[in-house]
Write a protein that holds these residues in place. Structure first.
Motif, PDB file in Angstrom:
ATOM      1  N   VAL A 114       0.851  -1.190   0.000  1.00  0.00           N
ATOM      2  CA  VAL A 114       0.000   0.000   0.000  1.00  0.00           C
ATOM      3  C   VAL A 114       0.881   1.232   0.000  1.00  0.00           C
ATOM      4  CG1 VAL A 114      -1.973   1.148   1.067  1.00  0.00           C
ATOM      5  CG2 VAL A 114      -1.672  -1.313   1.345  1.00  0.00           C
ATOM      6  N   THR A 121       8.463   6.237  -2.635  1.00  0.00           N
ATOM      7  CA  THR A 121       9.875   5.843  -2.567  1.00  0.00           C
ATOM      8  C   THR A 121      10.017   4.403  -2.056  1.00  0.00           C
ATOM      9  OG1 THR A 121      10.384   8.118  -2.038  1.00  0.00           O
ATOM     10  CG2 THR A 121      12.120   6.512  -1.613  1.00  0.00           C
ATOM     11  N   ARG A 126      -1.238  -0.710  -4.226  1.00  0.00           N
ATOM     12  CA  ARG A 126      -2.386   0.181  -4.105  1.00  0.00           C
ATOM     13  C   ARG A 126      -1.921   1.624  -3.911  1.00  0.00           C
ATOM     14  NH1 ARG A 126      -5.880   3.281  -0.104  1.00  0.00           N
ATOM     15  NH2 ARG A 126      -7.698   3.578  -1.419  1.00  0.00           N
ATOM     16  N   VAL A 136      -3.357   5.983  -4.177  1.00  0.00           N
ATOM     17  CA  VAL A 136      -4.591   6.759  -4.001  1.00  0.00           C
ATOM     18  C   VAL A 136      -5.191   7.214  -5.330  1.00  0.00           C
ATOM     19  CG1 VAL A 136      -4.389   7.528  -1.617  1.00  0.00           C
ATOM     20  CG2 VAL A 136      -3.077   8.706  -3.360  1.00  0.00           C
ATOM     21  N   LEU A 177      -0.763   8.127  -9.761  1.00  0.00           N
ATOM     22  CA  LEU A 177       0.345   7.767  -8.853  1.00  0.00           C
ATOM     23  C   LEU A 177       0.676   6.281  -8.968  1.00  0.00           C
ATOM     24  CD1 LEU A 177      -0.623   9.904  -5.725  1.00  0.00           C
ATOM     25  CD2 LEU A 177       1.487  10.110  -7.066  1.00  0.00           C
ATOM     26  N   ILE A 223       2.672   3.965   3.400  1.00  0.00           N
ATOM     27  CA  ILE A 223       2.041   5.273   3.107  1.00  0.00           C
ATOM     28  C   ILE A 223       2.712   6.340   3.981  1.00  0.00           C
ATOM     29  CG2 ILE A 223      -0.114   4.106   2.490  1.00  0.00           C
ATOM     30  CD1 ILE A 223      -1.341   5.376   5.101  1.00  0.00           C
ATOM     31  N   VAL A 224       2.117   7.527   4.004  1.00  0.00           N
ATOM     32  CA  VAL A 224       2.701   8.643   4.767  1.00  0.00           C
ATOM     33  C   VAL A 224       2.998   8.269   6.218  1.00  0.00           C
ATOM     34  CG1 VAL A 224       1.871  10.652   3.500  1.00  0.00           C
ATOM     35  CG2 VAL A 224       0.337   9.487   5.092  1.00  0.00           C
ATOM     36  N   GLU A 225       4.053   8.881   6.760  1.00  0.00           N
ATOM     37  CA  GLU A 225       4.492   8.574   8.130  1.00  0.00           C
ATOM     38  C   GLU A 225       3.650   9.352   9.148  1.00  0.00           C
ATOM     39  OE1 GLU A 225       6.039   6.224   9.261  1.00  0.00           O
ATOM     40  OE2 GLU A 225       7.748   6.677  10.523  1.00  0.00           O
ATOM     41  N   LYS A 280      -2.371   5.841   9.051  1.00  0.00           N
ATOM     42  CA  LYS A 280      -1.951   4.433   9.132  1.00  0.00           C
ATOM     43  C   LYS A 280      -2.982   3.626   9.932  1.00  0.00           C
ATOM     44  CE  LYS A 280       3.129   4.871   8.740  1.00  0.00           C
ATOM     45  NZ  LYS A 280       3.539   4.496   7.394  1.00  0.00           N
ATOM     46  N   ASN A 285       5.777  -0.482   7.316  1.00  0.00           N
ATOM     47  CA  ASN A 285       7.174  -0.108   7.058  1.00  0.00           C
ATOM     48  C   ASN A 285       7.544   1.160   7.839  1.00  0.00           C
ATOM     49  OD1 ASN A 285       9.714  -0.251   5.598  1.00  0.00           O
ATOM     50  ND2 ASN A 285       8.982   1.427   4.331  1.00  0.00           N
ATOM     51  N   THR A 286       6.753   1.505   8.844  1.00  0.00           N
ATOM     52  CA  THR A 286       7.048   2.739   9.591  1.00  0.00           C
ATOM     53  C   THR A 286       8.475   2.744  10.131  1.00  0.00           C
ATOM     54  OG1 THR A 286       6.359   4.215  11.367  1.00  0.00           O
ATOM     55  CG2 THR A 286       6.164   1.857  11.822  1.00  0.00           C
ATOM     56  N   SER A 287       9.072   3.953  10.161  1.00  0.00           N
ATOM     57  CA  SER A 287      10.407   4.102  10.748  1.00  0.00           C
ATOM     58  C   SER A 287      10.311   4.583  12.187  1.00  0.00           C
ATOM     59  CB  SER A 287      11.218   5.159   9.994  1.00  0.00           C
ATOM     60  OG  SER A 287      11.447   4.773   8.684  1.00  0.00           O
ATOM     61  N   ASN A 316      16.147   2.555   2.850  1.00  0.00           N
ATOM     62  CA  ASN A 316      16.092   3.255   1.566  1.00  0.00           C
ATOM     63  C   ASN A 316      17.477   3.301   0.904  1.00  0.00           C
ATOM     64  OD1 ASN A 316      15.121   4.851  -0.518  1.00  0.00           O
ATOM     65  ND2 ASN A 316      15.298   6.754   0.633  1.00  0.00           N
TER      66      ASN A 316
HETATM   67  N1  LIG Z   1      12.052   7.223   2.719  1.00  0.00           N
HETATM   68  C1  LIG Z   1      12.781   6.559   3.606  1.00  0.00           C
HETATM   69  O1  LIG Z   1      14.001   6.721   3.727  1.00  0.00           O
HETATM   70  C2  LIG Z   1      12.120   5.524   4.476  1.00  0.00           C
HETATM   71  C3  LIG Z   1      12.891   4.471   5.004  1.00  0.00           C
HETATM   72  C4  LIG Z   1      12.262   3.496   5.781  1.00  0.00           C
HETATM   73  C5  LIG Z   1      10.914   3.587   6.052  1.00  0.00           C
HETATM   74  N2  LIG Z   1      10.187   4.647   5.543  1.00  0.00           N
HETATM   75  C6  LIG Z   1       8.742   4.686   5.839  1.00  0.00           C
HETATM   76  O2  LIG Z   1       8.046   4.200   4.702  1.00  0.00           O
HETATM   77  C7  LIG Z   1       6.770   4.858   4.615  1.00  0.00           C
HETATM   78  C8  LIG Z   1       6.657   5.498   3.237  1.00  0.00           C
HETATM   79  O3  LIG Z   1       7.685   6.433   3.074  1.00  0.00           O
HETATM   80  P1  LIG Z   1       8.116   6.977   1.633  1.00  0.00           P
HETATM   81  O4  LIG Z   1       9.396   7.689   1.818  1.00  0.00           O
HETATM   82  O5  LIG Z   1       7.994   5.892   0.628  1.00  0.00           O
HETATM   83  O6  LIG Z   1       6.944   8.051   1.373  1.00  0.00           O
HETATM   84  P2  LIG Z   1       6.445   8.637  -0.018  1.00  0.00           P
HETATM   85  O7  LIG Z   1       5.796   9.926   0.295  1.00  0.00           O
HETATM   86  O8  LIG Z   1       7.511   8.571  -1.053  1.00  0.00           O
HETATM   87  O9  LIG Z   1       5.318   7.587  -0.474  1.00  0.00           O
HETATM   88  C9  LIG Z   1       4.097   7.429   0.197  1.00  0.00           C
HETATM   89  C10 LIG Z   1       3.051   7.050  -0.862  1.00  0.00           C
HETATM   90  O10 LIG Z   1       1.895   6.574  -0.221  1.00  0.00           O
HETATM   91  C11 LIG Z   1       0.772   7.030  -0.953  1.00  0.00           C
HETATM   92  N3  LIG Z   1      -0.388   6.956  -0.056  1.00  0.00           N
HETATM   93  C12 LIG Z   1      -0.729   7.780   0.940  1.00  0.00           C
HETATM   94  N4  LIG Z   1      -1.852   7.330   1.556  1.00  0.00           N
HETATM   95  C13 LIG Z   1      -2.204   6.181   0.913  1.00  0.00           C
HETATM   96  C14 LIG Z   1      -3.242   5.227   1.073  1.00  0.00           C
HETATM   97  N5  LIG Z   1      -4.158   5.351   2.045  1.00  0.00           N
HETATM   98  N6  LIG Z   1      -3.256   4.171   0.233  1.00  0.00           N
HETATM   99  C15 LIG Z   1      -2.343   4.028  -0.738  1.00  0.00           C
HETATM  100  N7  LIG Z   1      -1.343   4.888  -0.922  1.00  0.00           N
HETATM  101  C16 LIG Z   1      -1.273   5.945  -0.109  1.00  0.00           C
HETATM  102  C17 LIG Z   1       1.151   8.413  -1.414  1.00  0.00           C
HETATM  103  O11 LIG Z   1       0.369   8.789  -2.530  1.00  0.00           O
HETATM  104  C18 LIG Z   1       2.638   8.235  -1.737  1.00  0.00           C
HETATM  105  O12 LIG Z   1       2.828   7.884  -3.097  1.00  0.00           O
HETATM  106  C19 LIG Z   1       6.718   5.836   5.784  1.00  0.00           C
HETATM  107  O13 LIG Z   1       6.088   5.226   6.867  1.00  0.00           O
HETATM  108  C20 LIG Z   1       8.180   6.074   6.083  1.00  0.00           C
HETATM  109  O14 LIG Z   1       8.437   6.478   7.406  1.00  0.00           O
HETATM  110  C21 LIG Z   1      10.753   5.589   4.749  1.00  0.00           C
END
Ligand SMILES: NC(=O)c1ccc[n+]([C@@H]2O[C@H](COP(=O)([O-])OP(=O)(O)OC[C@H]3O[C@@H](n4cnc5c(N)ncnc54)[C@H](O)[C@@H]3O)[C@@H](O)[C@H]2O)c1
Length: 275
Positions: free
Chosen positions: A6, A10, A29, A31, A35, A83-85, A90, A110-112, A136
């Motif tokens: 979901v 990134t 999945r 939104v 995307l 999804i968003v942190e 969540k 995948n929350t950090s 990442n």
């Molecule tokens: N970027 C990093 O370095 C990193 C490393 C480890 C963990 N994380 C964690 O991974 C998660 C995602 O981070 P990211 O960097 O990929 O964020 P990101 O903003 O690149 O991607 C998040 C995606 O989720 C989508 N989204 C939001 N709500 C949604 C929903 N209800 N259903 C489906 N899609 C939805 C958004 O449109 C967006 O494309 C976060 O919890 C973050 O803390 C990130």
């Protein structure tokens, strides 16, 4: 086996790429359809490059289905949320996933920086919720932390661990505490490094050389912070400091100023170094 991812940002796109590479039927999945298509394009781009470089022979993109419908995840054995942190979205998502998925589907986050236990508590079956913390860029970094929340069952934990192995990662086991393992150690350590810049009046290049040649780090702390993103690191530091209240966890003022000035590292072209 069928895996749902979901959020195809990134991290999610990277995780879905790993699933496709492992030959797993994958449902992504997003939104919006736009995307979703962007996430799919990224996955095709990186897998095509791997084929061109001779790192893999081929890949079957038909393994990947992209949808905007949560119902598309109904048949998954494991769903990984990326999804968003933010806790609210969540928790809302996990409550919906519980409604839509089979009772035995493992729900991973995948929350950090958030508590896996608090996310799990949004469901009435918290035993099937587990953390799968990828690093990442997910396709390149070998580690995945498999995080046991307060009520995670052994079965869910073992399924997540096995999936990590199937995706070619090196999983490690830990419990749900702030920063889990690597960030709990690395974030205050990088903050110390930045404080030393001022205390010892050492330049970024010398500090990096010091840690590479004296401590065996593969990359200096300033190079690493530029790669991670100064804003991302400040955000992660703030989250850890909020939970643990240890001064070393708080982002040093120098980093906060850099983030405010848009000196974010590689992605903005300037951080400790100019790119
Ligand atoms: N970027 C990093 O370095 C990193 C490393 C480890 C963990 N994380 C964690 O991974 C998660 C995602 O981070 P990211 O960097 O990929 O964020 P990101 O903003 O690149 O991607 C998040 C995606 O989720 C989508 N989204 C939001 N709500 C949604 C929903 N209800 N259903 C489906 N899609 C939805 C958004 O449109 C967006 O494309 C976060 O919890 C973050 O803390 C990130």
């Amino acid at each position: 086996m069928k895996v749902g991812v979901v959020g195809l940002g990134t991290m999610g796109a990277g995780i879905a790429q790993l699933c496709v590479e492992a030959g797993i039927d994958t449902v992504g999945r997003e939104v919006t359809a736009d995307l979703g298509a962007k996430g799919r394009d990224r996955i095709v781009h990186f897998l095509t490059r791997k084929v061109e470089k001779g790192q893999i022979e081929s890949f079957d993109i038909d393994r990947l289905t992209v949808t905007t419908e949560l119902a598309g995840l109904a048949e998954c054995d494991v769903v990984v949320e990326a999804i968003v942190e933010e806790l609210g979205p969540k928790r809302e998502l996990f409550a919906e996933l519980e409604r839509i998925c089979r009772p035995d589907t493992v729900l991973a986050t995948n929350t950090s920086a958030l508590s896996v236990t608090e996310i799990a508590a949004a469901t009435s079956s918290p035993e099937r919720v587990v953390g799968m913390h990828f690093f990442n860029p997910a396709p390149l970094m070998p580690l995945v932390e498999i995080v046991r929340a307060e009520l995670t069952s052994d079965a869910a934990f073992d399924t997540a661990y096995a999936l990590g192995e199937t995706l070619g990662k090196h999983p490690i086991r830990c419990h749900d505490t702030p920063g889990f393992v690597v960030n709990r150690v690395l974030i205050p350590l990088l903050n110390d490094c930045v404080r030393v810049l001022d205390e010892a009046r050492v330049g970024a290049e010398d500090l990096d050389a010091g840690m590479r040649h004296g401590a065996g780090w593969p990359m200096g702390p300033c190079e690493l912070l530029d790669l991670v993103g100064i804003d991302v690191h400040v955000h992660a530091s703030d989250a850890l400091y909020d939970k643990l209240r240890e001064p070393r966890m708080a982002a040093p003022p120098r980093l906060v100023a850099m983030a405010n000035a848009g000196l974010l590292g590689r992605k903005s072209g300037r951080g400790f170094y100019t790119y």
